[in-house]
Each structure stands twice: as structure tokens, then as C-alpha cells.
Design an enzyme around this catalytic site. Structure first.
Site, PDB file in Angstrom:
ATOM      1  N   ASP A   1       1.016  -1.153  -0.114  1.00  0.00           N
ATOM      2  CA  ASP A   1      -0.164   0.161   0.238  1.00  0.00           C
ATOM      3  C   ASP A   1       0.937   1.302  -0.383  1.00  0.00           C
ATOM      4  O   ASP A   1       0.497   2.407  -1.276  1.00  0.00           O
ATOM      5  CB  ASP A   1      -1.022   0.173   1.233  1.00  0.00           C
TER       6      ASP A   1
ATOM      7  N   GLU B   1      28.563  11.010 -15.612  1.00  0.00           N
ATOM      8  CA  GLU B   1      27.387  10.422 -14.712  1.00  0.00           C
ATOM      9  C   GLU B   1      26.908   9.704 -15.762  1.00  0.00           C
ATOM     10  O   GLU B   1      26.725   8.220 -14.914  1.00  0.00           O
ATOM     11  CB  GLU B   1      26.465  11.459 -13.807  1.00  0.00           C
TER      12      GLU B   1
ATOM     13  N   GLU C   1      23.807   7.228  -8.927  1.00  0.00           N
ATOM     14  CA  GLU C   1      23.961   6.970  -7.588  1.00  0.00           C
ATOM     15  C   GLU C   1      22.102   7.670  -6.611  1.00  0.00           C
ATOM     16  O   GLU C   1      23.326   6.865  -5.990  1.00  0.00           O
ATOM     17  CB  GLU C   1      25.184   7.955  -7.546  1.00  0.00           C
TER      18      GLU C   1
ATOM     19  N   GLU D   1      35.452   3.475 -14.858  1.00  0.00           N
ATOM     20  CA  GLU D   1      34.216   4.868 -15.293  1.00  0.00           C
ATOM     21  C   GLU D   1      34.129   6.020 -15.856  1.00  0.00           C
ATOM     22  O   GLU D   1      34.022   6.724 -16.601  1.00  0.00           O
ATOM     23  CB  GLU D   1      33.331   4.977 -13.571  1.00  0.00           C
TER      24      GLU D   1
ATOM     25  N   HIS E   1      23.483  -3.553 -14.264  1.00  0.00           N
ATOM     26  CA  HIS E   1      23.365  -4.547 -13.959  1.00  0.00           C
ATOM     27  C   HIS E   1      22.063  -4.904 -12.966  1.00  0.00           C
ATOM     28  O   HIS E   1      21.645  -5.858 -12.827  1.00  0.00           O
ATOM     29  CB  HIS E   1      24.224  -4.001 -12.172  1.00  0.00           C
TER      30      HIS E   1
HETATM   31  C1  HEM Z   1      20.276  -4.339  -7.706  1.00  0.00           C
HETATM   32  C2  HEM Z   1      24.627  -3.196  -6.829  1.00  0.00           C
HETATM   33  C3  HEM Z   1      26.132  -8.376  -6.570  1.00  0.00           C
HETATM   34  C4  HEM Z   1      21.303  -8.507  -8.031  1.00  0.00           C
HETATM   35  C5  HEM Z   1      21.872  -3.740  -6.980  1.00  0.00           C
HETATM   36  C6  HEM Z   1      21.765  -1.883  -7.008  1.00  0.00           C
HETATM   37  C7  HEM Z   1      22.953  -1.640  -6.892  1.00  0.00           C
HETATM   38  C8  HEM Z   1      23.288  -3.139  -6.803  1.00  0.00           C
HETATM   39  C9  HEM Z   1      23.503  -0.536  -6.877  1.00  0.00           C
HETATM   40  C10 HEM Z   1      20.406  -0.870  -7.567  1.00  0.00           C
HETATM   41  C11 HEM Z   1      19.568  -0.784  -5.902  1.00  0.00           C
HETATM   42  C12 HEM Z   1      18.031  -1.382  -6.446  1.00  0.00           C
HETATM   43  O1  HEM Z   1      18.073  -1.526  -7.120  1.00  0.00           O
HETATM   44  O2  HEM Z   1      18.374  -2.334  -5.276  1.00  0.00           O
HETATM   45  C13 HEM Z   1      25.794  -4.363  -6.662  1.00  0.00           C
HETATM   46  C14 HEM Z   1      26.505  -4.669  -5.667  1.00  0.00           C
HETATM   47  C15 HEM Z   1      27.137  -6.219  -5.828  1.00  0.00           C
HETATM   48  C16 HEM Z   1      26.222  -6.660  -6.153  1.00  0.00           C
HETATM   49  C17 HEM Z   1      27.890  -3.385  -5.770  1.00  0.00           C
HETATM   50  C18 HEM Z   1      28.591  -6.642  -5.648  1.00  0.00           C
HETATM   51  C19 HEM Z   1      29.676  -6.442  -5.033  1.00  0.00           C
HETATM   52  C20 HEM Z   1      24.401  -8.845  -6.888  1.00  0.00           C
HETATM   53  C21 HEM Z   1      24.166  -9.995  -6.823  1.00  0.00           C
HETATM   54  C22 HEM Z   1      23.434  -9.768  -7.597  1.00  0.00           C
HETATM   55  C23 HEM Z   1      22.634  -9.180  -7.385  1.00  0.00           C
HETATM   56  C24 HEM Z   1      25.811 -10.964  -6.429  1.00  0.00           C
HETATM   57  C25 HEM Z   1      22.448 -11.726  -7.680  1.00  0.00           C
HETATM   58  C26 HEM Z   1      23.037 -12.548  -8.416  1.00  0.00           C
HETATM   59  C27 HEM Z   1      20.486  -7.618  -7.192  1.00  0.00           C
HETATM   60  C28 HEM Z   1      18.739  -7.736  -8.657  1.00  0.00           C
HETATM   61  C29 HEM Z   1      18.872  -6.181  -7.996  1.00  0.00           C
HETATM   62  C30 HEM Z   1      19.902  -5.620  -7.289  1.00  0.00           C
HETATM   63  C31 HEM Z   1      18.124  -8.298  -8.113  1.00  0.00           C
HETATM   64  C32 HEM Z   1      17.364  -5.439  -8.153  1.00  0.00           C
HETATM   65  C33 HEM Z   1      17.157  -5.227  -9.211  1.00  0.00           C
HETATM   66  C34 HEM Z   1      15.649  -4.536  -9.846  1.00  0.00           C
HETATM   67  O3  HEM Z   1      15.051  -5.264  -9.266  1.00  0.00           O
HETATM   68  O4  HEM Z   1      15.908  -3.561 -10.198  1.00  0.00           O
HETATM   69  N1  HEM Z   1      22.707  -3.887  -7.098  1.00  0.00           N
HETATM   70  N2  HEM Z   1      24.497  -6.092  -6.651  1.00  0.00           N
HETATM   71  N3  HEM Z   1      23.213  -8.124  -7.138  1.00  0.00           N
HETATM   72  N4  HEM Z   1      21.111  -6.147  -7.269  1.00  0.00           N
HETATM   73 FE1  HEM Z   1      23.348  -6.140  -6.590  1.00  0.00          FE
END
Ligand code: HEM
Length: 474
Positions: free
Chosen positions: A203, A274, A285, A267, A328
Site C-alpha cells: 500500500d 555520470e 548514484e 568509469e 546490473h
Molecule cells: C540491485 C549493486 C551484487 C542482484 C542493485 C543495485 C545496486 C546493486 C546499486 C540498485 C539498487 C536496487 O535496485 O536495489 C550491487 C553490487 C554488488 C551486487 C555493488 C556486488 C558487490 C549482486 C548479486 C546479485 C545481485 C551477486 C545476484 C546474483 C541484484 C538485483 C537487483 C540489484 C536482483 C534489483 C534489480 C531490480 O529489481 O531492479 N545491486 N549488487 N546483485 N542487484 Fe545487485
């Protein structure tokens, strides 16, 4: 869709029987993770210690919700949070029968070290020493009060002397940007996009995004993305208790070191300002999604999550000129609601990671790039899911490590692995070349630009998070 309404008393048994942190993050700023290996011949003592002592300390989801309510109303912070996780080897040690069939997730049964062909992780001989050893259990302590957490950790370690050996200890600590949002070490707001299991959270999400789930599909207020999640996404019936409403969850722990200096320099070398980092992560960021804007400063960016990448193949291709496929967040969640062929569940997990490592310069003040750390900091990645094989490993293997995913035009050349966590077999760090949008929103691409991996896996393990009635039965 079965959303949990904490105000509905019929949910009480479920909320009391499952551990906290699964359906919602515990929200504390500091964590301690103690990895234990129980000693041969001490099975009965270890089992009784869990059943009599630890089971009573473990924080139920009901207690976590009650503490959340108390904080909301009176600003009284919650106390210490305790969680307990067991590996397949831990279940076998405790003498639980038929682990292979009762907890039949192949990845969990194998353990992380045997899954390198799927994850493309570095060889365990290159992991940190503690993680090379076999762990039976992990205890998670979390608190805003570091002294109280340290005392609790010391008590656990002292009481387990004589039947358990500590193989590794990890510490997590939240870091924040100038807006007070939690960030990871490359400087990006993290933890924004999560599956939501509680009615009041959904909600609140709809209200924040001015969205109405009942609006017709083409109406402007119809949500572009629906975070609503069924508890089936993460909960599994606990096979070792007959008590009704007792569920557990498979759990992934990975220590991922981040070379911040390397990342920031690379980067900058992209010469895209940016936008360069935003193309790699999929968000600026401050959290602003790059598919929606070419600049930071979107109001509420640190929470903003109401977007998708298009609902037709043409729209999906067009949106790649604003958010590349290798970004990512696009790799790890293309937001198309598709369950991959042969899998049982949507590849979405409840992420509960926390940064590790100390920065001597405050992250809320933009530091100069010479001061960025190269080692010793990173992310303790953690996730809950119903299946490690079908959720975490599909995301890491089939999506992040796969240069051809997503590919809406059959036969088109691959666009590269996930720019943050993509891993290639026997290549650590992995070196890639990516084509970025030459101009935001226009189809022209830059030449292939090199970009090296700046995240290194240092160790980890697969666990199951048992229900509290099971722990009490030991
Ligand atoms: C989202 C960083 C490792 C899966 C994000 C976000 C950042 C980030 C900045 C965006 C914030 C958010 O939407 O919550 C990183 C960094 C990592 C890392 C720096 C390693 C040092 C991983 C790993 C996985 C993963 C190992 C899975 C195998 C995801 C997923 C999302 C996400 C599923 C959300 C995507 C969405 O729903 O839009 N991550 N992450 N991340 N990350 Fe990572």
C-alpha cells in the site's frame, strides 16, 4: 496473490514460526556473522545447545514486526536480532534423516564450492581461508548498538567452545550517502527494488509512486512494475517439524570484495560523465533509474522503482538506448515477469546484503578518487529464496554471466555480461568490452569500450533458514 497482513491475527502462527529478515529486512546498521563447524563426537551437545539456548534467541518475524511497530510509534529502536542458518553438512551432522530428499535443492545439497561450473566463481583455493573450510551453521547477529552485538557474539563463541570451532567471522556495516540513503561501496543507493510480502508495504509503495493497482492497464496511474510478491517466492515448508505453519527459506551468503578505486577510474575512462556509471548499474548514484532520466536528482530517487523496460520487443529494444542490457539491474531483473523454461519460479529473490569494511573517509562527503579503497571493502551479499537453483543461480548464471541475455532480437550479437557481477569461467577479474549509447535515447552506439570486473568473490555458502519450531525440537 497471498500478501501477509500483519493486522490479521490468523497469520499469527506463521509470523511466530518463521525467522525474521526473510519477509522484510531487519533494518539494523551493524551485523556479525559467525560461521561454525561442529566437532566430531559432540553431536548431542551441539544439538541441545541449538534447541535449548539458540532457539530461544532467534528473532521470529512476529517479534521483528512488533519492534517495527514500536519504532514507528515511539521511536524506540529494536533490540538485538538473531538468525540461525544450517548447511546441508550441518543437517547431516545433526543426524537429520533423508536430507537429500527432504531439502532437495541440488545447489544447497552440493554446497557453493561444488557449483563453480554454474556460478563461475574463483577456485575455492583462492577464497579467504575461513571459507575454504566446511561450515555447518551461520549465526547472524544484527543491532544498532555495536557494544551489545559484540557482547552477544562473545557469549555465543564462549558457550560453543568445546563442541564447535569458529571457521570465519564477518562484520557488516551500513554506509550512507549525503541523503542518508544506504549505499554500496561504489557509491550507489542499494536495496531499492525488493519483492514486497506485506500488505502495508505494498500500500505504501503504491501511494509513494502515485500508482493504483486497480487502474486499467493503459491508465497513467496503473503501476509500471508490480513489487507484490507471494510468500511462495521465498518460503518452503520446513520438512523437519510437524507443527503447522512452519516454514523456512534457502539462503545464499557471498562475500564480494569491491575495488572501488579501480571502478571509479574505469568509469572515468569511459568519458561519459555520470551517465557512464548509470549505464553500468542501471541507476545513477542517487538511485534515479537511467531508463527514465539522463540526469540525477529525481525526487525520491532513493526509493523509486515504478518502471519497466517496455512491454513489446520494439519497446524493449528502444529502451536499451537509455538503459543498456548489460546494466546490473536490467540483467538481474528484466522486469518481464517470465519464468525461464524448465524452472518453477520467477527468478526474483529477497536481497538482504550489507556492506563490509571500514572507510576512513566518510561516504556522505564525496571523497577524492585517490582515497578510494582497492581492497578490504565490499558487499556481504545475502538472499532468501524458495530455490537456490531456480532463483539465485539462474540470476548469476543464466542472466548475469550470460552475454546473450536478454536478447529480444533472435540471433542478434550478445551485448555482454552484467557490468558489475558478471563472471566468466577461469577469468578473474573478467575483462569485457561494451557498446554504450553514444547519445542518451538515440540508437547510435559507441565503439566497444573495455571495462574490467571490479567485484571479486572471496567465499560463501548455501544454507537453509529453519523454522523456529524445528530449532526448538532439537
Ligand atoms: C540491485 C549493486 C551484487 C542482484 C542493485 C543495485 C545496486 C546493486 C546499486 C540498485 C539498487 C536496487 O535496485 O536495489 C550491487 C553490487 C554488488 C551486487 C555493488 C556486488 C558487490 C549482486 C548479486 C546479485 C545481485 C551477486 C545476484 C546474483 C541484484 C538485483 C537487483 C540489484 C536482483 C534489483 C534489480 C531490480 O529489481 O531492479 N545491486 N549488487 N546483485 N542487484 Fe545487485
Amino acid at each position: 496473490m497471498k500478501l501477509i497482513d500483519p493486522m490479521d491475527f490468523s497469520n499469527d502462527p506463521l509470523l511466530s514460526n518463521i525467522q525474521g529478515n526473510i519477509l522484510k529486512g531487519h533494518g539494523r546498521d551493524y551485523t556479525t556473522h559467525i560461521f561454525l563447524q561442529f566437532q566430531k563426537g559432540k553431536e548431542k551437545t551441539a544439538s541441545a545447545w541449538i534447541g535449548i539456548y539458540l532457539a530461544e534467541k532467534v528473532t521470529s518475524f512476529k517479534k521483528q514486526l512488533w519492534e517495527r511497530e514500536r519504532f514507528k510509534r515511539n521511536r524506540v529502536p529494536g533490540g538485538i536480532f538473531t538468525g540461525l542458518f544450517l548447511t546441508a553438512a550441518g543437517y547431516a551432522y545433526l543426524g537429520m534423516p533423508e536430507v537429500d530428499t527432504k531439502l532437495d535443492d541440488k545447489a544447497f545439497l552440493d554446497g557453493m564450492k561444488k557449483r563453480l561450473p554454474i556460478t563461475c566463481d574463483p577456485d575455492p583455493k583462492d577464497w579467504e581461508q575461513g571459507f575454504r573450510k566446511e561450515a555447518h551453521a551461520m549465526i547472524l547477529l544484527a543491532d544498532d548498538n555495536v557494544a551489545r552485538m559484540e557482547l552477544a557474539a562473545r557469549e555465543i563463541v564462549e558457550l560453543s567452545e568445546g563442541f564447535a570451532t569458529v571457521v570465519a567471522v564477518e562484520y557488516g556495516n551500513v554506509i550512507r550517502n549525503e541523503n542518508g540513503d544506504g549505499i554500496e561501496h561504489f557509491g550507489y543507493v542499494d536495496g531499492i527494488s525488493q519483492p514486497l510480502f506485506l500488505k502495508d508495504e505494498v500500500d505504501e509503495w503504491m501511494k509513494f509512486h502515485n500508482a493504483d493497482p486497480k487502474a486499467p492497464k493503459d491508465h497513467p496511474s496503473s503501476p509500471k512494475f508490480d513489487p507484490t510478491a507471494d510468500t511462495d517466492l521465498v518460503l518452503v515448508k520446513d520438512p523437519y517439524t510437524d507443527e503447522p505453519d512452519s516454514f523456512g527459506s534457502y539462503f545464499v551468503f557471498r562475500k564480494l570484495e569491491q575495488n572501488v578505486k579501480g571502478f571509479k577510474e574505469a568509469e572515468e575512462d569511459l568519458e561519459l560523465g555520470e551517465l557512464g556509471g548509470a549505464y553500468l548499474v542501471g541507476r545513477f548514484e542517487d538511485g534515479s533509474p537511467v531508463v527514465l532520466t539522463d540526469d540525477e536528482g529525481l525526487i525520491g530517487a532513493g526509493n523509486y522503482n515504478n518502471f519497466n523496460y517496455g512491454n513489446t520487443p520494439q519497446a524493449v529494444v528502444a529502451s536499451a538506448s537509455r538503459c543498456p542490457y548489460f546494466a546490473h539491474i536490467r540483467k538481474t531483473n528484466p522486469r518481464d515477469n517470465k519464468i525461464p523454461d524448465g524452472k518453477r519460479v520467477l527468478p526474483v529473490m529477497a536481497r538482504r546484503g550489507i556492506p563490509f569494511g571500514q572507510r576512513d573517509k566518510k561516504t556522505a562527503i564525496a571523497p577524492c578518487k585517490e582515497e578510494f579503497p582497492e581492497k578490504g571493502v565490499g558487499l556481504l551479499f545475502m538472499s532468501y529464496q524458495r530455490s537456490i537453483e531456480d532463483q539465485f543461480e539462474v540470476i548469476q548464471h543464466n542472466m548475469a554471466n550470460n552475454p546473450d541475455f536478454p536478447n529480444p532480437i533472435p540471433g542478434a550479437p550478445g551485448t555482454g555480461v552484467d557490468a558489475i557481477i558478471g563472471q566468466l569461467k577461469d577469468q578473474h577479474p573478467a575483462k569485457h568490452e561494451y557498446q554504450f549509447p553514444a547519445h542518451y535515447g538515440k540508437p547510435a552506439l559507441t565503439a566497444r569500450l573495455p571495462f574490467t570486473q571490479f567485484v571479486t568473490m572471496k567465499g560463501g555458502e548455501y544454507f537453509f533458514t529453519p523454522s523456529i519450531p524445528f530449532l526448538r525440537s532439537l
